[in-house]
Design an enzyme around this catalytic site. Sequence first.
Site, short mmCIF file in Angstrom:
data_model
loop_
_atom_site.label_atom_id
_atom_site.label_comp_id
_atom_site.label_asym_id
_atom_site.label_seq_id
_atom_site.Cartn_x
_atom_site.Cartn_y
_atom_site.Cartn_z
N CYS A 99 13.69 2.38 11.67
CA CYS A 99 13.99 3.76 11.29
C CYS A 99 14.27 4.66 12.49
CB CYS A 99 12.86 4.35 10.46
SG CYS A 99 12.56 3.41 8.97
N HIS A 240 11.78 12.38 9.92
CA HIS A 240 12.15 11.14 9.25
C HIS A 240 11.69 11.21 7.79
CE1 HIS A 240 12.94 7.08 8.29
NE2 HIS A 240 11.69 6.67 8.34
N ASN A 270 13.70 6.48 1.49
CA ASN A 270 13.74 6.26 2.95
C ASN A 270 14.93 5.36 3.27
OD1 ASN A 270 13.36 5.42 5.57
ND2 ASN A 270 11.21 4.86 5.32
N1 COA Z 1 3.11 2.45 -8.45
C1 COA Z 1 1.84 2.49 -8.94
N2 COA Z 1 0.77 2.14 -8.22
C2 COA Z 1 1.00 1.73 -6.96
C3 COA Z 1 2.28 1.64 -6.40
C4 COA Z 1 3.36 2.02 -7.21
N3 COA Z 1 4.62 2.00 -6.77
N4 COA Z 1 2.17 1.19 -5.13
C5 COA Z 1 0.86 1.00 -4.89
N5 COA Z 1 0.16 1.32 -6.00
C6 COA Z 1 -1.29 1.25 -6.20
C7 COA Z 1 -1.97 0.31 -5.27
O1 COA Z 1 -1.89 -1.02 -5.77
C8 COA Z 1 -3.37 0.83 -5.27
O2 COA Z 1 -4.02 0.39 -6.42
P1 COA Z 1 -5.57 -0.04 -6.36
O3 COA Z 1 -6.31 1.19 -5.94
O4 COA Z 1 -5.85 -0.48 -7.75
O5 COA Z 1 -5.63 -1.13 -5.33
C9 COA Z 1 -3.18 2.35 -5.41
O6 COA Z 1 -1.84 2.52 -5.91
C10 COA Z 1 -3.32 3.13 -4.13
O7 COA Z 1 -2.60 2.47 -3.14
P2 COA Z 1 -2.51 3.01 -1.69
O8 COA Z 1 -1.72 2.06 -0.84
O9 COA Z 1 -3.86 3.45 -1.20
O10 COA Z 1 -1.63 4.33 -1.95
P3 COA Z 1 -1.25 5.46 -0.92
O11 COA Z 1 -1.64 6.77 -1.45
O12 COA Z 1 -1.64 5.12 0.48
O13 COA Z 1 0.34 5.41 -0.97
C11 COA Z 1 2.22 4.56 0.22
C12 COA Z 1 1.02 4.23 -0.62
C13 COA Z 1 2.96 3.28 0.54
C14 COA Z 1 3.12 5.50 -0.56
C15 COA Z 1 1.74 5.26 1.53
O14 COA Z 1 0.72 4.51 2.13
C16 COA Z 1 2.85 5.45 2.53
O15 COA Z 1 3.81 6.14 2.28
N6 COA Z 1 2.70 4.83 3.73
C17 COA Z 1 3.71 4.93 4.76
C18 COA Z 1 4.88 4.08 4.37
C19 COA Z 1 6.08 4.35 5.22
O16 COA Z 1 6.29 5.44 5.64
N7 COA Z 1 6.90 3.33 5.41
C20 COA Z 1 8.14 3.44 6.10
C21 COA Z 1 7.97 3.51 7.55
S1 COA Z 1 9.48 3.86 8.33
#
Ligand code: COA
Length: 313
Positions: A99, A240, A270
């Site tokens: 990215c 970003h 993204n």
């Molecule tokens: N829909 C529904 N539930 C989902 C899901 C989706 N698309 N994706 C994950 N979950 C669930 C998980 O399985 C988890 O369930 P559990 O509690 O039963 O295990 C729950 O939601 C919480 O997951 P978690 O990973 O703690 O959520 P979060 O609030 O951290 O959000 C992201 C997840 C990926 C959105 C967040 O961590 C994020 O944006 N991280 C950075 C990613 C990024 O920027 N990547 C690109 C880099 S350039």
Amino acid sequence: MVTNNDLAKFIDTSDEWIRTRTGIEERRLADRSKGETTLTFAHQAAVKALEMAHLSGEQIDMIVMGTVTPDTVMPCTANQIQAKIGATRAFTFDLQAACSGFLYGYSIADQYIRTGTIERALVLGGETLSTVMNWQDRSTCVLFGDGAGGVVLQRTTSERSRVIATKLFSDGRLGEILSIPHGYGKVPPHVPEYRNDHHKVQMRGNELFKVAVRNMVDAASQVLWENQLKTTDVDFFIFHQANLRIIDMCAKSLDVPREKMWLNLQKYGNTSAATLPSCLDEAWRSGRVKKGDLILMVTFGGGLTWATTLVRL
Ligand code: COA
């Protein structure tokens, strides 16, 4: 165009979850039945950037393209764009900084221009991340989209309108947080260990979230401090577009109000190396940013890599 509800038809997710956790409402994905690829989008971005700069392909000295999803590894995407736009005098290469690919390319172009080696560069960022998504993995596939963007940078004698600074960073120790483990030299497609589901983006989202906020805030603060500027001196910010909560946390730390930043992740998700140039383009075309404005852009991505620039348009 694929909405959150479209995704909820085949994976266990919901519009509400995606919207509240990420800010994303829909994304654009390449239509392979129409032959759309990274090259298709990057070529369109190149043509539009040249039009906007009132330049032809022959006037470009260098083309650099940030991408981790090139159509082919060899020839690289920038080579193929060169052929399409008739940039016969240019040297061309792709670079991989995920990215951060657009700002890495932009910084290299800036250095070549500052040393007097070249006059003009076409800097592109583009991806078809849909080709490296695991469409069964709800924690990654809802986040990304396809697209491209670009700018022309050219030498100037103006003291005012110029790139003020670029800063690039990386930390290879954190590479496994966001990776595509299979499909290349270590585990190529023809060896028995190759797993198709490992030739897809793998991510430890929670860890990445924290590092992203910390590093983008540090990078932006550093570039401001080194140039004796304050947040309030900056007219407009482009972060970003990975997750609205990440952007909001950065904005809070840096004390940037919403009105001073552009958001397009709700429409595109993204798009990796394409997020910054696509935001810049939309902000410019809408009239929200204009000649003379001081812009701060900051990004992060796989590698891990992160980068920032201060530019006076
Ligand atoms: N829909 C529904 N539930 C989902 C899901 C989706 N698309 N994706 C994950 N979950 C669930 C998980 O399985 C988890 O369930 P559990 O509690 O039963 O295990 C729950 O939601 C919480 O997951 P978690 O990973 O703690 O959520 P979060 O609030 O951290 O959000 C992201 C997840 C990926 C959105 C967040 O961590 C994020 O944006 N991280 C950075 C990613 C990024 O920027 N990547 C690109 C880099 S350039």
